[in-house]
Design an enzyme around this catalytic site. Structure first.
Site, short mmCIF file in Angstrom:
data_model
loop_
_atom_site.label_atom_id
_atom_site.label_comp_id
_atom_site.label_asym_id
_atom_site.label_seq_id
_atom_site.Cartn_x
_atom_site.Cartn_y
_atom_site.Cartn_z
N ASP A 213 53.72 78.25 65.70
CA ASP A 213 53.82 76.94 66.12
C ASP A 213 55.19 76.46 66.60
OD1 ASP A 213 51.14 76.47 65.48
OD2 ASP A 213 51.51 75.13 63.75
N TYR A 277 53.34 82.56 54.74
CA TYR A 277 53.74 81.31 55.00
C TYR A 277 54.45 80.51 53.66
CZ TYR A 277 50.06 82.10 58.78
OH TYR A 277 49.57 82.75 59.73
N TYR A 346 44.63 78.48 60.22
CA TYR A 346 45.62 77.12 60.56
C TYR A 346 46.13 76.80 59.27
CZ TYR A 346 43.79 77.27 65.27
OH TYR A 346 43.24 77.68 66.67
#
Length: 383
Positions: A213, A277, A346
């Site tokens: 992103d 992440y 996501y």
């Protein structure tokens, strides 16, 4: 000689075009040598002066083969400011020429080769003599297209492809150049700038193994990419020096730079490695509540295209897998969560649920609203 129709010597063709009618016959001969041999035999059999059976102008090629030296000099001059080791000649002939040649080939046994093939080969030899570079049909550095009808020349330079891994150290910049100009710079432009300066390229494109992103960092081992420099005038560049210049930006770091091949772009674009992440969230919950809820997220999840991107992506449901989730601790007001998930998951939506479009989500399991404060990609497991 049964296959050769000796009366073809009377055709108003140059030796190249005459001999090319029989290109499949005889080894170690050029087409013009075949043409001369056929005319010589015909002149001897008919007691003629050899020069008397040569046409003033070739009705097929318009004597283009007599101009090969001029073409070669022009091409060599066009290439003098380009760095290359290999080249290829291509050509276009008028439809009228190609149709007339086909008629001749049919009439005389279809033993020949196309005019453009001979033209490309013979012109390539001339250019090799002048430049000392190698003519090849296998992935040449430079391709020269000659439009013989209009004496027009086009140069196509093979893109310069450089593989590496990048780390994005600041938030708020996209991976690639933003078409609308909304963002003043991108990872692509920061990487490309010093390369463009030394290669004198005319454009660039970045091919990444996925993308983060705009507001996310890309840390850890970095994201694999290939930067493509279009129409580069220079190919021999120092990648270590390039890396140093890029890294001085303070916004993007690159490592493991090396030259790449076209097939590696396909490999990078089609690869779907797991990714790790770290995400900072704000929620009114205890560590124990979070750990219990996070454990329940491991496994298959359903994600409908997020609200934030559905205007530019197909609105559909994707099944993704979460492999690991753990609570790292607290950083000021943010709880820090680490997630290992399938490519294309996501992560923000895995946290806040996107009003039920992702399920299960951390917010759903807690029964509480939460806010995602930041997101970092910390590892791409591609090797």
């Amino acid at each position: 000689m049964e296959k050769i129709k000796i009366e073809s010597a009377k055709l108003p063709l140059c030796d190249h075009c005459l001999g090319r009618l029989y290109a499949m016959l005889g080894h170690g001969l050029s087409n013009d040598e075949r043409g001369k041999a056929i005319r010589t035999i015909y002149a001897m059999e008919n007691n003629l002066n050899l020069s008397s059976i040569y046409p003033e102008n070739c009705e097929l090629c318009n004597n283009i083969f007599s101009r090969l030296d001029d073409y070669a000099k022009h091409i060599a001059n066009m290439l003098k400011d380009i760095e290359y080791e290999t080249f290829m000649i291509g050509s276009r002939f008028s439809q009228e020429t190609m149709e007339r040649e086909k008629e001749l080939q049919d009439e005389f046994g279809n033993l020949g080769e196309p005019i453009n093939r001979e033209f490309n080969r013979e012109l390539g030899k001339k250019v090799m003599e002048i430049t000392g570079k190698e003519a090849t049909i296998k992935d040449p550095d430079v391709t020269i297209i000659v439009d013989t009808e209009y004496d027009d020349f086009e140069i196509e330079i093979k893109p310069l492809l450089i593989y590496g891994r990048y780390r994005k150290l600041v938030r708020g910049i996209p991976q690639t150049k933003w078409p609308s100009g909304k963002y003043k710079e991108s990872v692509e432009e920061i990487i490309a700038k010093p390369i463009m300066e030394v290669t004198k390229g005319e454009g660039h494109a970045l091919h990444g193994m996925g993308r983060e992103d705009i507001d996310a960092l890309m840390l850890g081992n970095g994201r694999p990419f290939i930067i493509e420099i279009k129409m580069p005038k220079r190919r021999k560049i120092n990648l270590d020096e390039i890396a140093k210049k890029i890294n001085l930006s303070g916004k993007v770091e690159v490592l493991d730079l090396r030259f790449a091949s076209k097939k590696e772009i396909v490999q990078i674009k089609s690869s779907e490695p797991k990714k790790r992440y770290r995400v900072g969230i704000k929620v009114d919950a205890s560590a124990e509540e979070l750990k219990s809820a996070l454990d329940s997220l491991i496994g298959k999840i359903s994600q409908r295209t997020p609200t934030r991107v559905k205007h530019r992506r197909a609105d559909k449901v994707r099944i993704k897998e979460v492999y690991e989730v753990k609570l790292i601790g607290k950083d000021n007001e943010a709880w820090v969560v680490e997630v290992l998930a399938q490519s294309g998951t996501y992560i923000k939506e895995l946290m806040h649920g996107d009003n039920g479009r992702t399920s299960p989500s951390l917010a759903e399991k807690l029964g509480k609203k939460l806010e995602v404060l930041w997101l970092d990609v910390i590892e791409i497991l591609d090797r």
